[in-house]
Design a protein around this motif. Structure first.
Motif, mmCIF file in Angstrom:
data_model
loop_
_atom_site.group_PDB
_atom_site.id
_atom_site.type_symbol
_atom_site.label_atom_id
_atom_site.label_comp_id
_atom_site.label_asym_id
_atom_site.label_seq_id
_atom_site.Cartn_x
_atom_site.Cartn_y
_atom_site.Cartn_z
ATOM 1 N N LEU A 86 44.169 42.134 39.948
ATOM 2 C CA LEU A 86 44.591 41.552 38.674
ATOM 3 C C LEU A 86 43.591 40.510 38.179
ATOM 4 O O LEU A 86 43.935 39.376 37.855
ATOM 5 C CB LEU A 86 45.995 40.934 38.792
ATOM 6 N N ALA A 87 42.329 40.900 38.133
ATOM 7 C CA ALA A 87 41.259 39.994 37.719
ATOM 8 C C ALA A 87 41.531 39.458 36.315
ATOM 9 O O ALA A 87 41.884 40.224 35.409
ATOM 10 C CB ALA A 87 39.914 40.731 37.747
ATOM 11 N N PRO A 88 41.381 38.156 36.101
ATOM 12 C CA PRO A 88 41.701 37.554 34.794
ATOM 13 C C PRO A 88 40.942 38.162 33.627
ATOM 14 O O PRO A 88 41.484 38.242 32.518
ATOM 15 C CB PRO A 88 41.326 36.077 34.989
ATOM 16 N N LEU A 89 39.697 38.587 33.831
ATOM 17 C CA LEU A 89 38.934 39.125 32.707
ATOM 18 C C LEU A 89 39.510 40.444 32.204
ATOM 19 O O LEU A 89 39.343 40.791 31.032
ATOM 20 C CB LEU A 89 37.466 39.316 33.094
ATOM 21 N N ILE A 90 40.204 41.179 33.081
ATOM 22 C CA ILE A 90 40.843 42.406 32.622
ATOM 23 C C ILE A 90 41.980 42.067 31.665
ATOM 24 O O ILE A 90 42.164 42.698 30.628
ATOM 25 C CB ILE A 90 41.355 43.237 33.813
ATOM 26 N N GLY A 91 42.769 41.040 32.020
ATOM 27 C CA GLY A 91 43.838 40.601 31.128
ATOM 28 C C GLY A 91 43.307 40.130 29.788
ATOM 29 O O GLY A 91 43.870 40.443 28.731
ATOM 30 N N LEU A 92 42.208 39.383 29.814
ATOM 31 C CA LEU A 92 41.591 38.957 28.561
ATOM 32 C C LEU A 92 41.132 40.156 27.749
ATOM 33 O O LEU A 92 41.281 40.196 26.523
ATOM 34 C CB LEU A 92 40.397 38.042 28.852
ATOM 35 N N GLY A 93 40.560 41.141 28.455
ATOM 36 C CA GLY A 93 40.094 42.333 27.771
ATOM 37 C C GLY A 93 41.220 43.094 27.102
ATOM 38 O O GLY A 93 41.041 43.668 26.024
ATOM 39 N N GLN A 94 42.383 43.119 27.736
ATOM 40 C CA GLN A 94 43.539 43.778 27.127
ATOM 41 C C GLN A 94 43.978 43.088 25.852
ATOM 42 O O GLN A 94 44.325 43.726 24.864
ATOM 43 C CB GLN A 94 44.701 43.783 28.107
ATOM 44 N N TRP B 173 34.077 34.994 38.808
ATOM 45 C CA TRP B 173 34.626 35.390 37.513
ATOM 46 C C TRP B 173 36.118 35.128 37.385
ATOM 47 O O TRP B 173 36.698 35.361 36.314
ATOM 48 C CB TRP B 173 34.299 36.845 37.227
ATOM 49 N N ASP B 174 36.749 34.630 38.448
ATOM 50 C CA ASP B 174 38.133 34.169 38.330
ATOM 51 C C ASP B 174 38.242 32.654 38.437
ATOM 52 O O ASP B 174 39.346 32.102 38.441
ATOM 53 C CB ASP B 174 39.026 34.836 39.372
ATOM 54 N N ALA B 175 37.098 31.936 38.515
ATOM 55 C CA ALA B 175 37.119 30.473 38.546
ATOM 56 C C ALA B 175 37.651 29.962 37.209
ATOM 57 O O ALA B 175 37.246 30.447 36.147
ATOM 58 C CB ALA B 175 35.718 29.934 38.802
ATOM 59 N N PRO B 176 38.565 28.993 37.206
ATOM 60 C CA PRO B 176 39.184 28.533 35.952
ATOM 61 C C PRO B 176 38.192 28.129 34.874
ATOM 62 O O PRO B 176 38.371 28.474 33.705
ATOM 63 C CB PRO B 176 40.043 27.347 36.408
ATOM 64 N N ARG C 40 37.075 32.861 27.612
ATOM 65 C CA ARG C 40 38.140 32.907 26.602
ATOM 66 C C ARG C 40 37.703 32.182 25.329
ATOM 67 O O ARG C 40 37.913 32.685 24.215
ATOM 68 C CB ARG C 40 39.413 32.276 27.156
ATOM 69 N N HIS C 41 37.083 31.018 25.494
ATOM 70 C CA HIS C 41 36.646 30.253 24.334
ATOM 71 C C HIS C 41 35.590 31.016 23.538
ATOM 72 O O HIS C 41 35.653 31.085 22.299
ATOM 73 C CB HIS C 41 36.091 28.895 24.783
#
Length: 303
Positions: free
Chosen positions: A218-226, A183-186, A193-194
């Motif tokens: 700092l999982a990327p999906l959490i940042g997206l969720g914010q 779930w952190d793979a680019p 995100r798309h």
């Protein structure tokens, strides 16, 4: 097959339509990519099923073929028409033809730059990369009958990307701790995100067994969720039955799923066309979701 972008894709007879087919292929492979013409043309052409994309005026803008050995190839789209769905439309037409012939799977040699395109459409990498006509390629395969077996991270990333890209309005993710490496793979993050930004009313529900680890990493999906709080919802299981649940999965609302019996491993099965199994997993997810607690601490995390 008609499209909304003023082009259409049709099956054509090679004997009578070879001129426009080769016009496109020469422009892309021979002139643009510097592939020798004697390598670009081969004895499989007269034996293959070809599709041709034409613009509204009838001019050839793309082409691809399906060979007797179950391989998709010679996928070419003129530069001015790239990024407008022509390649996906041609690929879809070839997959439909393969299904009509009751083939269990199809393969292709993807130029490395196009690997992500094929992954979003359900093709999984197999074997090591190699060079063909001086260009680096990756072998890929898509199962057309029954679920695909997933064994390695590269396959897991590819199929997860495809399931996210296929989703229409909803996506459910059941994970131990947002699986580092997946779930952190680019390509997966880009697909999420798309989906989250392209579709009005999109909903992504993430159910975790351990909410603390992704927060610390700092999982990327959490940042997206914010950034997209109206799209994302996070919960953590707390019922003893759910805490002992060993599997992980992702499922969408368009027949796609990827299920891993052991959530800490990538091994599992996946299918983009199994509505029953995707619905079963979504129902199982809903039952656990209703017993879980909202992860309110993610809302205040600064990334």
């Amino acid at each position: 097959m008609k499209t909304a972008q003023d082009y259409h894709v049709e099956a054509v007879d090679y004997a009578t339509t070879s001129a426009p087919l080769h016009e496109v292929r020469d422009a892309v492979f021979v002139q643009e990519q510097q592939v020798p013409r004697d390598l670009e043309r081969d004895a499989l052409d007269p034996l293959s099923h070809h599709v041709l994309a034409r613009d509204g005026a009838g001019h050839a803008i793309g082409t691809a073929r399906l060979t007797p050995d179950h391989r998709i190839g010679r996928m070419a789209v003129l530069p001015a028409w790239r990024g407008r769905g022509v390649g996906a439309a041609m690929l879809g037409a070839l997959l439909e033809e393969a299904r009509r012939r009751h083939w269990p799977d199809v393969s292709l040699h993807a130029q490395v730059d196009a690997e992500g395109f094929y992954a979003r459409l359900g093709f999984l990498p197999e074997g090591e990369r190699f060079f063909e006509a001086g260009i680096e390629h990756q072998g890929m395969r898509r199962t057309l009958s029954g679920p695909a077996t997933i064994a390695h991270r590269a396959e897991a990333v590819a199929i997860t990307t495809a399931i996210v890209a296929q989703a229409r309005r909803t996506l459910v993710i059941c994970s131990r701790a947002l699986d580092p490496g997946l779930w952190d793979a680019p390509s997966v993050v880009d697909a999420v995100r798309h989906f989250a930004t392209r579709q009005t009313g999109a909903q992504i529900q993430v159910l975790l067994q351990d909410a603390g680890t992704p927060q610390r990493m700092l999982a990327p999906l959490i940042g997206l969720g914010q950034r997209l709080p109206s799209v994302f919802a996070f919960r953590e299981v707390q019922d003893p039955v759910d805490l002992s649940y060993t599997a992980a999965f992702v499922a969408n609302d368009d027949h796609g799923y990827y299920h891993r019996p052991l959530g800490h491993r990538f091994d599992g099965e996946a299918d983009l066309t199994h509505a029953g199994r995707a619905r079963q997993l979504s129902d199982e997810f809903t039952r656990m979701w209703e017993r879980a607690r909202p992860v309110t601490e993610y809302r205040a995390l600064g990334i």
